[in-house]
Enzyme design. Structure first.
Site, mmCIF file in Angstrom:
data_model
loop_
_atom_site.group_PDB
_atom_site.id
_atom_site.type_symbol
_atom_site.label_atom_id
_atom_site.label_comp_id
_atom_site.label_asym_id
_atom_site.label_seq_id
_atom_site.Cartn_x
_atom_site.Cartn_y
_atom_site.Cartn_z
ATOM 1 N N GLU A 179 -1.896 -1.790 -4.702
ATOM 2 C CA GLU A 179 -3.125 -1.061 -5.026
ATOM 3 C C GLU A 179 -2.879 -0.136 -6.210
ATOM 4 O O GLU A 179 -1.820 0.480 -6.310
ATOM 5 C CB GLU A 179 -3.583 -0.216 -3.823
ATOM 6 C CG GLU A 179 -4.412 -0.981 -2.850
ATOM 7 C CD GLU A 179 -5.122 -0.088 -1.847
ATOM 8 O OE1 GLU A 179 -6.028 -0.613 -1.192
ATOM 9 O OE2 GLU A 179 -4.788 1.098 -1.720
ATOM 10 N N ASP B 144 0.879 -1.170 0.000
ATOM 11 C CA ASP B 144 0.000 0.000 0.000
ATOM 12 C C ASP B 144 0.917 1.221 0.000
ATOM 13 O O ASP B 144 1.304 1.713 1.054
ATOM 14 C CB ASP B 144 -0.906 -0.004 1.228
ATOM 15 C CG ASP B 144 -1.811 1.219 1.272
ATOM 16 O OD1 ASP B 144 -2.262 1.660 0.208
ATOM 17 O OD2 ASP B 144 -2.054 1.734 2.378
ATOM 18 N N ASP C 284 -1.767 1.226 7.390
ATOM 19 C CA ASP C 284 -1.162 1.025 6.069
ATOM 20 C C ASP C 284 -0.714 -0.425 5.899
ATOM 21 O O ASP C 284 -0.827 -0.987 4.811
ATOM 22 C CB ASP C 284 0.004 1.990 5.863
ATOM 23 C CG ASP C 284 -0.454 3.443 5.956
ATOM 24 O OD1 ASP C 284 -1.384 3.793 5.216
ATOM 25 O OD2 ASP C 284 0.088 4.189 6.774
#
Length: 159
Positions: free
Chosen positions: A67, A7, A139
């Site tokens: 992502e 991420d 995160d």
């Protein structure tokens, strides 16, 4: 198969490592790569690269999942995110690891069952899917969710 989930962010890049064996998943490790906002951007990006290289060397993942970038209201924030994302993708490629990208909505759907899930719902499901694991922060939780999404979709990625 060992999967590295990422991420990316310039302030705190989350990473998570899981093992996927058939339909079973297990937690290996997770963390956050935090940078100082007062440090020049090039140094922050170099730090993310250095720490990510150490994570890759320590855990030797087979694949990585990340992502996709999303565009938010602030173009400067989007650009900073894109820089961090580029560094993480380059680090994986340099480590010989293929990278698959997933939208945030698909990650949430893979974990919770709906693409509109909240961060709290994702974190609650992570406690169910990875019992006993200590998640370092939000995160890292997002990175673990990306890794699990890849575990669920890895058979479909080549189709």
């Amino acid at each position: 198969m060992i999967i590295l989930g990422l991420d990316p962010s310039l302030t705190s890049t989350g990473w998570g490592i899981i093992r996927a064996e058939g339909s079973r998943i297990s937690h290996i490790a997770n963390g956050q790569i935090k940078t100082n906002a007062q440090t020049p951007m090039a140094e922050r990006l170099a730090y993310i690269d250095t720490v990510l290289a150490a994570v890759i060397a320590d855990y030797n993942p087979d694949v990585a999942a990340i992502e996709e970038v999303f565009v938010n209201d602030n173009p400067k924030s989007t650009l900073k995110l894109a820089h961090a994302r580029g560094v993480t993708m380059l680090g994986c490629a340099r480590g010989g690891i293929s990278v698959t990208e997933y939208s945030t909505r698909l990650v949430k759907k893979a974990i919770v069952g709906t693409g509109a899930a909240s961060k709290e719902q994702v974190q609650a499901m992570l406690r169910v899917l990875l019992p006993g694991s200590k998640v370092i922060g939000p995160d890292a939780a997002d990175a673990l969710a990306v890794a699990i999404c890849h575990a669920n979709h890895r058979g479909l990625a080549g189709r």
